[in-house]
Motif scaffolding. Structure first.
Motif, PDB file in Angstrom:
ATOM      1  N   PRO A  32       0.796  -1.232   0.000  1.00 10.65           N
ATOM      2  CA  PRO A  32       0.000   0.000   0.000  1.00 10.65           C
ATOM      3  C   PRO A  32       0.830   1.284   0.000  1.00 10.65           C
ATOM      4  CG  PRO A  32      -0.131  -1.093   2.127  1.00 10.65           C
ATOM      5  CD  PRO A  32       0.556  -2.037   1.194  1.00 10.65           C
ATOM      6  N   ASP A  33       2.085   1.219   0.404  1.00  8.02           N
ATOM      7  CA  ASP A  33       2.926   2.420   0.335  1.00  8.02           C
ATOM      8  C   ASP A  33       3.128   2.891  -1.098  1.00  8.02           C
ATOM      9  OD1 ASP A  33       3.190   2.493   3.064  1.00  8.02           O
ATOM     10  OD2 ASP A  33       5.157   1.548   3.105  1.00  8.02           O
ATOM     11  N   ASP A  34       2.876   2.013  -2.069  1.00  3.54           N
ATOM     12  CA  ASP A  34       3.009   2.389  -3.475  1.00  3.54           C
ATOM     13  C   ASP A  34       1.842   3.247  -3.969  1.00  3.54           C
ATOM     14  OD1 ASP A  34       5.343   0.936  -3.527  1.00  3.54           O
ATOM     15  OD2 ASP A  34       4.515  -0.748  -4.673  1.00  3.54           O
ATOM     16  N   PHE A  35       0.667   3.130  -3.318  1.00  7.39           N
ATOM     17  CA  PHE A  35      -0.491   3.891  -3.795  1.00  7.39           C
ATOM     18  C   PHE A  35      -1.119   4.795  -2.734  1.00  7.39           C
ATOM     19  CE2 PHE A  35      -1.808  -0.519  -2.991  1.00  7.39           C
ATOM     20  CZ  PHE A  35      -2.757  -0.340  -1.995  1.00  7.39           C
ATOM     21  N   ILE A  36      -0.778   4.630  -1.470  1.00  6.77           N
ATOM     22  CA  ILE A  36      -1.207   5.579  -0.435  1.00  6.77           C
ATOM     23  C   ILE A  36      -0.056   6.567  -0.281  1.00  6.77           C
ATOM     24  CG2 ILE A  36      -1.841   5.909   1.991  1.00  6.77           C
ATOM     25  CD1 ILE A  36      -3.995   4.292   0.770  1.00  6.77           C
ATOM     26  N   THR A  37      -0.185   7.690  -0.953  1.00  4.36           N
ATOM     27  CA  THR A  37       0.919   8.654  -0.973  1.00  4.36           C
ATOM     28  C   THR A  37       0.666   9.853  -0.072  1.00  4.36           C
ATOM     29  OG1 THR A  37      -0.015   9.697  -2.941  1.00  4.36           O
ATOM     30  CG2 THR A  37       1.635   7.963  -3.290  1.00  4.36           C
ATOM     31  N   ASP A  38      -0.574  10.040   0.339  1.00  4.70           N
ATOM     32  CA  ASP A  38      -0.932  11.113   1.264  1.00  4.70           C
ATOM     33  C   ASP A  38      -1.710  10.508   2.417  1.00  4.70           C
ATOM     34  OD1 ASP A  38      -0.032  13.385  -0.325  1.00  4.70           O
ATOM     35  OD2 ASP A  38      -1.708  12.930  -1.664  1.00  4.70           O
ATOM     36  N   TRP A  39      -1.487  11.008   3.606  1.00  5.86           N
ATOM     37  CA  TRP A  39      -2.236  10.563   4.784  1.00  5.86           C
ATOM     38  C   TRP A  39      -2.740  11.820   5.462  1.00  5.86           C
ATOM     39  CZ3 TRP A  39      -3.324   5.539   5.784  1.00  5.86           C
ATOM     40  CH2 TRP A  39      -3.952   5.229   6.996  1.00  5.86           C
ATOM     41  N   ASP A  40      -3.985  11.827   5.898  1.00  8.70           N
ATOM     42  CA  ASP A  40      -4.542  13.046   6.478  1.00  8.70           C
ATOM     43  C   ASP A  40      -5.248  12.769   7.803  1.00  8.70           C
ATOM     44  OD1 ASP A  40      -7.297  12.243   5.882  1.00  8.70           O
ATOM     45  OD2 ASP A  40      -6.883  12.798   3.806  1.00  8.70           O
ATOM     46  N   ASP A  41      -5.741  13.827   8.426  1.00  6.34           N
ATOM     47  CA  ASP A  41      -6.371  13.709   9.739  1.00  6.34           C
ATOM     48  C   ASP A  41      -7.630  12.844   9.719  1.00  6.34           C
ATOM     49  OD1 ASP A  41      -4.394  15.270  10.857  1.00  6.34           O
ATOM     50  OD2 ASP A  41      -5.577  17.123  10.839  1.00  6.34           O
ATOM     51  N   ALA A  42      -8.393  12.884   8.638  1.00  6.97           N
ATOM     52  CA  ALA A  42      -9.591  12.047   8.548  1.00  6.97           C
ATOM     53  C   ALA A  42      -9.217  10.567   8.516  1.00  6.97           C
ATOM     54  CB  ALA A  42     -10.412  12.412   7.312  1.00  6.97           C
ATOM     55  N   MET A  43      -8.132  10.243   7.840  1.00  9.93           N
ATOM     56  CA  MET A  43      -7.665   8.855   7.798  1.00  9.93           C
ATOM     57  C   MET A  43      -7.176   8.420   9.176  1.00  9.93           C
ATOM     58  SD  MET A  43      -5.868   9.257   4.088  1.00  9.93           S
ATOM     59  CE  MET A  43      -5.176   7.633   3.854  1.00  9.93           C
ATOM     60  N   ASP A  44      -6.495   9.323   9.883  1.00  6.29           N
ATOM     61  CA  ASP A  44      -6.074   9.040  11.265  1.00  6.29           C
ATOM     62  C   ASP A  44      -7.285   8.765  12.148  1.00  6.29           C
ATOM     63  OD1 ASP A  44      -3.295   9.019  11.319  1.00  6.29           O
ATOM     64  OD2 ASP A  44      -3.135  11.168  11.736  1.00  6.29           O
ATOM     65  N   ALA A  45      -8.306   9.620  12.039  1.00  2.00           N
ATOM     66  CA  ALA A  45      -9.507   9.463  12.865  1.00  2.00           C
ATOM     67  C   ALA A  45     -10.228   8.157  12.537  1.00  2.00           C
ATOM     68  CB  ALA A  45     -10.437  10.657  12.661  1.00  2.00           C
ATOM     69  N   HIS A  46     -10.274   7.803  11.257  1.00  3.08           N
ATOM     70  CA  HIS A  46     -10.909   6.551  10.839  1.00  3.08           C
ATOM     71  C   HIS A  46     -10.178   5.356  11.443  1.00  3.08           C
ATOM     72  CE1 HIS A  46     -11.806   3.333   7.759  1.00  3.08           C
ATOM     73  NE2 HIS A  46     -13.024   3.744   8.060  1.00  3.08           N
ATOM     74  N   LEU A  47      -8.853   5.355  11.336  1.00  2.00           N
ATOM     75  CA  LEU A  47      -8.059   4.270  11.914  1.00  2.00           C
ATOM     76  C   LEU A  47      -8.226   4.223  13.427  1.00  2.00           C
ATOM     77  CD1 LEU A  47      -6.024   1.972  11.814  1.00  2.00           C
ATOM     78  CD2 LEU A  47      -4.204   3.687  11.700  1.00  2.00           C
ATOM     79  N   ALA A  48      -8.201   5.368  14.082  1.00  4.78           N
ATOM     80  CA  ALA A  48      -8.365   5.413  15.542  1.00  4.78           C
ATOM     81  C   ALA A  48      -9.711   4.823  15.947  1.00  4.78           C
ATOM     82  CB  ALA A  48      -8.223   6.844  16.045  1.00  4.78           C
ATOM     83  N   ALA A  49     -10.770   5.108  15.187  1.00  2.91           N
ATOM     84  CA  ALA A  49     -12.083   4.550  15.499  1.00  2.91           C
ATOM     85  C   ALA A  49     -12.103   3.039  15.312  1.00  2.91           C
ATOM     86  CB  ALA A  49     -13.151   5.211  14.619  1.00  2.91           C
ATOM     87  N   VAL A  50     -11.416   2.555  14.282  1.00  2.00           N
ATOM     88  CA  VAL A  50     -11.369   1.114  14.024  1.00  2.00           C
ATOM     89  C   VAL A  50     -10.664   0.389  15.170  1.00  2.00           C
ATOM     90  CG1 VAL A  50     -10.360  -0.666  12.527  1.00  2.00           C
ATOM     91  CG2 VAL A  50     -11.498   1.307  11.511  1.00  2.00           C
ATOM     92  N   ILE A  51      -9.509   0.867  15.575  1.00  2.00           N
ATOM     93  CA  ILE A  51      -8.725   0.150  16.587  1.00  2.00           C
ATOM     94  C   ILE A  51      -9.225   0.372  18.011  1.00  2.00           C
ATOM     95  CG2 ILE A  51      -6.681   0.019  15.135  1.00  2.00           C
ATOM     96  CD1 ILE A  51      -5.446   2.321  16.741  1.00  2.00           C
ATOM     97  N   ALA A  52     -10.052   1.390  18.234  1.00  2.00           N
ATOM     98  CA  ALA A  52     -10.531   1.694  19.582  1.00  2.00           C
ATOM     99  C   ALA A  52     -11.283   0.527  20.215  1.00  2.00           C
ATOM    100  CB  ALA A  52     -11.413   2.942  19.558  1.00  2.00           C
ATOM    101  N   SER A  53     -11.962  -0.269  19.407  1.00  2.00           N
ATOM    102  CA  SER A  53     -12.752  -1.375  19.945  1.00  2.00           C
ATOM    103  C   SER A  53     -12.036  -2.726  19.848  1.00  2.00           C
ATOM    104  CB  SER A  53     -14.098  -1.444  19.221  1.00  2.00           C
ATOM    105  OG  SER A  53     -13.884  -1.677  17.844  1.00  2.00           O
ATOM    106  N   GLN A  54     -10.804  -2.745  19.333  1.00  2.00           N
ATOM    107  CA  GLN A  54     -10.089  -4.006  19.145  1.00  2.00           C
ATOM    108  C   GLN A  54      -9.184  -4.319  20.329  1.00  2.00           C
ATOM    109  OE1 GLN A  54      -8.077  -3.797  15.339  1.00  2.00           O
ATOM    110  NE2 GLN A  54      -9.997  -3.630  14.227  1.00  2.00           N
ATOM    111  N   ASP A  55      -9.236  -5.576  20.764  1.00  2.00           N
ATOM    112  CA  ASP A  55      -8.322  -6.003  21.820  1.00  2.00           C
ATOM    113  C   ASP A  55      -7.523  -7.240  21.416  1.00  2.00           C
ATOM    114  OD1 ASP A  55     -10.160  -8.069  22.085  1.00  2.00           O
ATOM    115  OD2 ASP A  55     -10.737  -7.570  24.132  1.00  2.00           O
TER     116      ASP A  55
END
Length: 178
Positions: free
Chosen positions: A19-42
């Motif tokens: 994915p580093d080949d096609f995810i060339t920009d990362w932004d705050d919305a992507m951070d928030a999305h990832l944070a929401a995904v992992i918040a419920s994972q143990d």
């Protein structure tokens, strides 16, 4: 019963490999999305290749919120050989991954994350064990590479949530319809 949540970074044409080949920009919305995904994972399930790559990167990373999460969470690694690299809270799953995940889902706890591991995600999707797909779709066509959903049987999905990030990535959350 616990949920299995697959989180994948994919190109517009479905490539999930490198994915580093096609995810060339990362932004705050992507951070928030990832944070929401992992918040419920143990717990997290990883394939062997992902584990080997990540065990060399994440223990020294300061990329948050994922570094703190992935370094601390119990990691179940689907592999046919002993783990070469030590990484906190990692154990090898040497038996049938489908049976292992069925058992893990039946235990008490939070969501079970499956990150980056294409073949394990495909195996669990085909077995009907995945409850949600959380996708970050890059605004790029990758061309060659392994595709997340290639060769999969028909699977119904219901949209839970969608967002377009400032850098044009689609953040899509789906529930698997049984």
């Amino acid at each position: 019963m616990r949920k299995v949540v697959v989180y994948e970074l994919v190109s517009l044409d479905g490539v999930a490999e490198e994915p580093d080949d096609f995810i060339t920009d990362w932004d705050d919305a992507m951070d928030a999305h990832l944070a929401a995904v992992i918040a419920s994972q143990d717990a997290v399930i990883l394939g062997r290749r992902s584990y080997d790559e990540w065990a060399g990167f994440w223990p020294g990373s300061e990329i948050e919120p994922f570094a703190t999460f992935i370094n601390a969470v119990p990691k179940h690694v689907v592999t046919s050989a002993p783990l070469d690299r030590a990484w906190g809270n990692a154990t090898a799953v040497t038996g049938d991954p489908v049976e292992f995940v069925r058992d893990l889902k039946a235990r008490s706890g939070g969501d079970i994350g499956l990150h980056a591991s294409i073949s394990v995600a495909q195996t669990l999707l085909a077995a009907g064990l995945v409850d949600e797909l959380r996708l970050v779709i890059a605004p790029r066509v990758a061309g060659p590479g392994r595709r997340l959903l290639e060769g999969m049987p028909p699977i119904g999905l219901a949209l839970i949530e969608s967002e377009i990030s400032p850098t044009g990535h689609l953040l899509l959350d789906y529930r698997v319809v049984r």
